[in-house]
Design an enzyme around this catalytic site. Structure first.
Site, mmCIF file in Angstrom:
data_model
loop_
_atom_site.group_PDB
_atom_site.id
_atom_site.type_symbol
_atom_site.label_atom_id
_atom_site.label_comp_id
_atom_site.label_asym_id
_atom_site.label_seq_id
_atom_site.Cartn_x
_atom_site.Cartn_y
_atom_site.Cartn_z
ATOM 1 N N VAL A 65 35.702 7.226 27.533
ATOM 2 C CA VAL A 65 36.101 7.287 26.110
ATOM 3 C C VAL A 65 35.691 8.594 25.439
ATOM 4 O O VAL A 65 36.183 8.923 24.362
ATOM 5 C CB VAL A 65 35.528 6.099 25.291
ATOM 6 C CG1 VAL A 65 36.092 4.782 25.765
ATOM 7 C CG2 VAL A 65 34.004 6.090 25.280
ATOM 8 N N SER A 143 27.202 -1.674 15.129
ATOM 9 C CA SER A 143 26.009 -2.477 15.421
ATOM 10 C C SER A 143 25.341 -2.771 14.092
ATOM 11 O O SER A 143 25.486 -1.986 13.129
ATOM 12 C CB SER A 143 25.050 -1.680 16.313
ATOM 13 O OG SER A 143 23.775 -2.278 16.331
ATOM 14 N N TYR A 157 21.271 6.461 18.659
ATOM 15 C CA TYR A 157 22.153 5.277 18.615
ATOM 16 C C TYR A 157 22.328 4.812 17.166
ATOM 17 O O TYR A 157 23.450 4.569 16.707
ATOM 18 C CB TYR A 157 21.535 4.178 19.485
ATOM 19 C CG TYR A 157 22.324 2.893 19.581
ATOM 20 C CD1 TYR A 157 23.366 2.760 20.502
ATOM 21 C CD2 TYR A 157 22.020 1.794 18.777
ATOM 22 C CE1 TYR A 157 24.065 1.566 20.614
ATOM 23 C CE2 TYR A 157 22.711 0.599 18.884
ATOM 24 C CZ TYR A 157 23.739 0.489 19.803
ATOM 25 O OH TYR A 157 24.432 -0.687 19.922
ATOM 26 N N ALA A 159 21.992 6.528 14.442
ATOM 27 C CA ALA A 159 22.775 7.525 13.692
ATOM 28 C C ALA A 159 24.247 7.457 14.076
ATOM 29 O O ALA A 159 25.134 7.503 13.213
ATOM 30 C CB ALA A 159 22.215 8.920 13.966
ATOM 31 N N LYS A 161 25.959 4.902 15.336
ATOM 32 C CA LYS A 161 26.592 3.655 14.870
ATOM 33 C C LYS A 161 26.810 3.696 13.354
ATOM 34 O O LYS A 161 27.810 3.180 12.850
ATOM 35 C CB LYS A 161 25.749 2.442 15.278
ATOM 36 C CG LYS A 161 25.713 2.185 16.793
ATOM 37 C CD LYS A 161 27.094 1.878 17.364
ATOM 38 C CE LYS A 161 27.019 1.306 18.779
ATOM 39 N NZ LYS A 161 28.358 1.104 19.358
HETATM 40 N N1 LIG Z 1 24.701 -6.407 23.277
HETATM 41 C C1 LIG Z 1 24.229 -6.226 22.041
HETATM 42 O O1 LIG Z 1 23.245 -6.855 21.644
HETATM 43 C C2 LIG Z 1 24.907 -5.251 21.103
HETATM 44 C C3 LIG Z 1 24.434 -5.209 19.784
HETATM 45 C C4 LIG Z 1 25.034 -4.330 18.894
HETATM 46 C C5 LIG Z 1 26.086 -3.536 19.288
HETATM 47 N N2 LIG Z 1 26.526 -3.600 20.591
HETATM 48 C C6 LIG Z 1 27.620 -2.721 20.962
HETATM 49 O O2 LIG Z 1 28.642 -3.482 21.548
HETATM 50 C C7 LIG Z 1 29.319 -2.698 22.517
HETATM 51 C C8 LIG Z 1 29.354 -3.418 23.850
HETATM 52 O O3 LIG Z 1 28.058 -3.788 24.211
HETATM 53 P P1 LIG Z 1 27.765 -4.750 25.461
HETATM 54 O O4 LIG Z 1 26.508 -5.441 25.124
HETATM 55 O O5 LIG Z 1 28.963 -5.504 25.835
HETATM 56 O O6 LIG Z 1 27.393 -3.630 26.536
HETATM 57 P P2 LIG Z 1 27.748 -3.540 28.098
HETATM 58 O O7 LIG Z 1 26.808 -2.514 28.635
HETATM 59 O O8 LIG Z 1 27.802 -4.882 28.713
HETATM 60 O O9 LIG Z 1 29.216 -2.937 28.080
HETATM 61 C C9 LIG Z 1 29.483 -1.597 27.765
HETATM 62 C C10 LIG Z 1 30.628 -1.143 28.643
HETATM 63 O O10 LIG Z 1 30.973 0.192 28.264
HETATM 64 C C11 LIG Z 1 31.251 0.928 29.455
HETATM 65 N N3 LIG Z 1 31.066 2.349 29.202
HETATM 66 C C12 LIG Z 1 29.900 3.014 29.012
HETATM 67 N N4 LIG Z 1 30.138 4.316 28.831
HETATM 68 C C13 LIG Z 1 31.489 4.490 28.896
HETATM 69 C C14 LIG Z 1 32.346 5.602 28.770
HETATM 70 N N5 LIG Z 1 31.858 6.834 28.550
HETATM 71 N N6 LIG Z 1 33.679 5.414 28.869
HETATM 72 C C15 LIG Z 1 34.178 4.185 29.123
HETATM 73 N N7 LIG Z 1 33.418 3.079 29.263
HETATM 74 C C16 LIG Z 1 32.080 3.236 29.144
HETATM 75 C C17 LIG Z 1 30.241 0.395 30.473
HETATM 76 O O11 LIG Z 1 30.652 0.658 31.806
HETATM 77 C C18 LIG Z 1 30.238 -1.102 30.131
HETATM 78 O O12 LIG Z 1 31.188 -1.828 30.892
HETATM 79 C C19 LIG Z 1 28.617 -1.340 22.561
HETATM 80 O O13 LIG Z 1 29.308 -0.438 21.728
HETATM 81 C C20 LIG Z 1 27.253 -1.670 21.991
HETATM 82 O O14 LIG Z 1 26.633 -0.546 21.405
HETATM 83 C C21 LIG Z 1 25.963 -4.445 21.502
#
Ligand SMILES: NC(=O)c1ccc[n+]([C@@H]2O[C@H](COP(=O)([O-])OP(=O)(O)OC[C@H]3O[C@@H](n4cnc5c(N)ncnc54)[C@H](O)[C@@H]3O)[C@@H](O)[C@H]2O)c1
Length: 270
Positions: A65, A143, A157, A159, A161
């Protein structure tokens, strides 16, 4: 909520991960064709095959991405395979635990590129395709840390988000006249497999204690508001966000048990 989703086309990034895969499944089961992208090619290919086996329309492919040209190619491939594009959900993201003292300039740029440039690329590459359909919806995944601060990840992170919210508001203004809505979801603590692997059993047990709902958020509970922001049920919502955190944002400083004990003490003192 199939209305407005069935027969549409949705591109999801981070689709091999916890929230991304739950989002892909939900949209596919509501009748959308889903284009799944992730840097984890095996993960998205497997998920697409599972959905195809259920009789649903999906394909998976590798994409970073952070790379605008790659994002543009992903959009073009989706239009070729499914005849157009209606929704973009940029889920890919993640953090580093570096503090101000330990963070290098490279660390900073890596996290900002992933979490802020990624959503920018989704809008830049995707808006022309949505415009060709006469409108659509883009959902960015920020987030709760965008409003507060991250305890699991570093300040880069937090900043990045927070930047996603500014990007979402401003893009909503520019794209509104094209009938393209742009909204954000702000998850709190979501118990994904990756989170389970990262945290100690003690931390996993401690997190829910201060939350009003007393439990972790499930990935499916983030996917549902994402679907809402793409459906006609949110037709007047743009440039806004929803917090999905089992109530973490209320900011309780103690556990519910301690809170009850302090009330018992006050009751017996009065
Ligand atoms: N899990 C939580 O508690 C939480 C809380 C707040 C926000 N988020 C946000 O939600 C989103 C998803 O989180 P999740 O918990 O499912 O995480 P996750 O690690 O399970 O999934 C993230 C996915 O993004 C992919 N990825 C990473 N870098 C990439 C890149 N450069 N290009 C393409 N794909 C890439 C990874 O391979 C992975 O499959 C993220 O943006 C995270 O910051 C998660």
């Amino acid at each position: 909520m199939r209305e407005g989703i069935e027969g549409k086309v949705c591109l999801v990034t981070g689709a091999a991960g916890g929230i991304g895969s739950a989002t892909a499944r939900l949209f596919a089961r509501q009748g959308a064709a889903v284009a799944l992208f992730d840097r984890d090619e095996d993960g998205v290919t497997r998920l697409a095959a599972d959905l195809n086996a259920e009789g649903l329309r999906a394909f998976g492919a590798a994409m970073d991405v952070r790379d605008l040209a790659a994002y543009t190619q992903a959009v073009e491939r989706t239009e070729r395979e499914f005849g157009g594009l209606d929704f973009i959900v940029n889920v890919a993201g993640g953090g580093s635990r570096q503090t101000l003292a330990t963070m290098s300039s490279d660390d900073w740029h890596a996290i900002v590129d992933l979490n802020l440039t990624g959503p920018f690329n989704s809008i830049k590459a995707g808006a022309p395709a949505l415009r060709r359909r006469g409108g659509g919806a883009i959902v960015t995944v920020a987030s709760l840390a965008a409003l507060t601060m991250s305890m699991n990840n570093g300040l880069s992170y937090t900043a990045a988000k927070a930047g996603v919210l500014g990007l979402t508001r401003h893009a909503a203004f520019e794209l509104g006249r094209d009938n393209i809505r742009v909204n954000a979801v702000l998850p709190g603590p979501v118990l994904t497999p990756q989170m389970q692997a990262k945290l100690s059993p003690e931390k996993l047990a401690a997190v829910p204690k201060t939350l009003p709902l007393g439990r972790w958020v499930k990935a499916e509970e983030v996917a549902a508001p994402i679907l809402f922001f793409c459906s006609p049920m949110s037709s007047a919502c743009t440039g806004t966000h929803v917090v999905i955190d089992c109530g973490l944002h209320v900011g309780a400083p103690t556990s519910r048990d301690e809170y009850e004990r302090s009330r018992d003490f006050q009751a017996s003192a009065s």
